[in-house]
Design an enzyme around this catalytic site. Structure first.
Site, PDB file in Angstrom:
ATOM      1  N   LYS A  52       2.283  11.225   7.212  1.00  0.00           N
ATOM      2  CA  LYS A  52       1.443  10.983   8.381  1.00  0.00           C
ATOM      3  C   LYS A  52       1.922  11.697   9.652  1.00  0.00           C
ATOM      4  CE  LYS A  52      -1.239   7.214   6.643  1.00  0.00           C
ATOM      5  NZ  LYS A  52      -0.900   6.073   5.822  1.00  0.00           N
ATOM      6  N   PHE A 101       0.858  -1.185   0.000  1.00  0.00           N
ATOM      7  CA  PHE A 101       0.000   0.000   0.000  1.00  0.00           C
ATOM      8  C   PHE A 101       0.893   1.233   0.000  1.00  0.00           C
ATOM      9  CE2 PHE A 101      -2.323   3.614   1.540  1.00  0.00           C
ATOM     10  CZ  PHE A 101      -3.466   3.538   0.770  1.00  0.00           C
ATOM     11  N   ASP A 157       9.156   3.004   2.169  1.00  0.00           N
ATOM     12  CA  ASP A 157       7.970   3.803   2.470  1.00  0.00           C
ATOM     13  C   ASP A 157       7.680   3.649   3.960  1.00  0.00           C
ATOM     14  OD1 ASP A 157       5.447   4.823   2.922  1.00  0.00           O
ATOM     15  OD2 ASP A 157       4.545   3.983   1.112  1.00  0.00           O
TER      16      ASP A 157
END
Ligand SMILES: *Cc1c(COP(=O)(O)O)cnc(C)c1O
Length: 404
Positions: free
Chosen positions: A261, A147, A232
């Site tokens: 985030k 993802f 990531d």
């Protein structure tokens, strides 16, 4: 004429959102009105322990007072300059990220997906300009069940059919290997491979932890083949796994680090690509950009979000309390329970049956969790959670899992 304030309740908000908002999510029907630390409160003032932390964007806890103060102060000064001019926050954020992580340089963006897109663009440009890959031939290797976000290019290399269905045509230039398979990585590399993009632990796939040594071996393979290792860490980074970044568990350093985030503590979308001078040096003025990327409000907020993460020992807390929570959760017993696994305060409870009904039941008990990929309950509270709050949560999780 007196204005009669209509009091809207949970079902009113649910109906309004269903009526006027696109249905691209399936949220739990809890309407949050305010929050602080690990706790959120709904419009009926019912209190819940947040065990999702906005997919790890609020590692520092909701509405952290110091970050809030910075947000207010900076909003009173200047919020947006665009990169046509300079501002007095971006240089300091870049310097502080360098001091914290050791990476030479930062390229600031806003959302995680934008940072991943930026990493992909960086790898391709590096592939052509530095490695000498023939024009248009660059390949990037990624993992199954990844993802990395929702843009067209990123879903082009998703293996989740729903993420792709109806969104083609897709961006070429990606090769997919099984997650955690170093041999497959070695086999997939060609002279045209510019990068390997990977989550050190797959979050959305269900907190999937590769076997020990995978990332280290991947780093060696990449290095030997002049291929960039791009991790990531948008979800795994900034303390979530009990280290500042998950790659640190393997004693390696990626060539390119992607963060987002929690970089701005949930107050503002701030993401970034960090790398060396050689790699980020491929950019010349005009090659890439973003109106909001590097804006003074986001940068000021990110600086304080990083500062409190360090000052309040949140990374260490994640390691200590994560181990404590995982130990407790591993004592759960139920025929429906498949596995409990985790690293730091990032725990997956995998079930044989769908996780959604469990999440609904946990909500009734005052705990907010969200199922990920049907069968996994993700437990990822803000890193400021206290031992007593973990005990409180455990009693309720135990009740729900063992009684179900
Ligand atoms: C959330 C996430 C993204 C995408 O970030 P957005 O801010 O939602 O675009 C990318 N990669 C990982 C690993 C993520 O968890």
């Amino acid at each position: 004429m007196p204005v009669i304030e209509e009091v809207l309740r949970t079902h009113d908000f649910v109906e309004l959102e269903n009526e006027f908002g696109a249905h691209n999510y399936h949220p739990l029907d809890v309407v949050i009105e305010r929050a602080g630390g690990v706790w959120v409160y709904d419009v009926d003032s019912k209190r819940y322990l947040d065990c999702l932390a906005a997919y790890s964007a609020v590692n520092q806890g909701h509405c952290h007072p110091k970050i809030l103060k910075t947000l207010a102060e900076q909003a009173n000064k200047v919020t947006l300059t665009s990169r046509a001019f300079r501002n007095d926050q971006l240089p300091l954020l870049c310097k502080e990220l360098h001091e914290l992580t050791g990476f030479d340089m930062t390229l600031p963006m806003n959302t995680g997906a934008e940072a991943v897109e930026t990493a992909v663009k960086t790898a391709r440009k590096w592939g052509y300009k530095v490695k000498g890959i023939p024009d248009g031939k660059a390949e990037i290797i990624v993992c199954a069940n990844n993802f990395h976000g929702r843009t067209i290019s990123i879903i082009s290399f998703s293996t989740d059919e729903q993420y792709r269905d109806g969104f083609g045509p897709f961006t070429p230039g990606f090769k997919i290997i099984p997650f955690g398979d170093a041999q497959a990585l070695r086999a997939a590399i060609t002279p045209n491979t510019c990068a390997f993009l990977v989550e050190p632990i797959q979050g959305e796939a269900g907190i999937i932890i590769p076997s020990k040594g995978f990332l280290k071996e991947a780093a060696e393979i990449c290095h030997a083949n002049h291929v960039l290792l791009m991790t990531d860490e948008i979800q795994s980074g900034l303390g979530r796994t009990g280290k500042l970044f998950a790659y640190m568990h393997e004693g390696i350093t990626p060539d390119v680090l992607i963060v987002g985030k929690a970089l701005a503590g949930g107050f503002y979308p701030v993401s970034a690509v960090l790398s060396s001078k050689e790699i980020l040096g491929v950019y010349k003025p005009g090659d890439h950009g973003s109106t909001f990327g590097g804006n003074p409000l986001g940068c000021a907020v990110a600086r304080t979000a990083l500062r409190v993460l360090v000052e309040e020992r949140m990374v260490e807390r994640s390691a200590e309390l994560g181990a404590y929570f995982l130990d407790k959760l591993q004592t759960l017993r139920s025929p429906d329970l498949k596995e409990v696994r985790g690293k730091g305060l990032w725990i997956g409870i995998e079930l044989h049956s769908p996780a959604r009904p469990y999440c609904e039941a946990l909500k009734q008990e005052g705990i907010l969790c969200k199922e990920t990929h049907d069968h996994v309950i993700r437990v990822a509270p803000p890193l400021v959670i206290k031992r007593e709050e973990i005990d409180w949560a455990f009693e309720r999780i135990k009740r729900v899992i063992e009684k179900h």
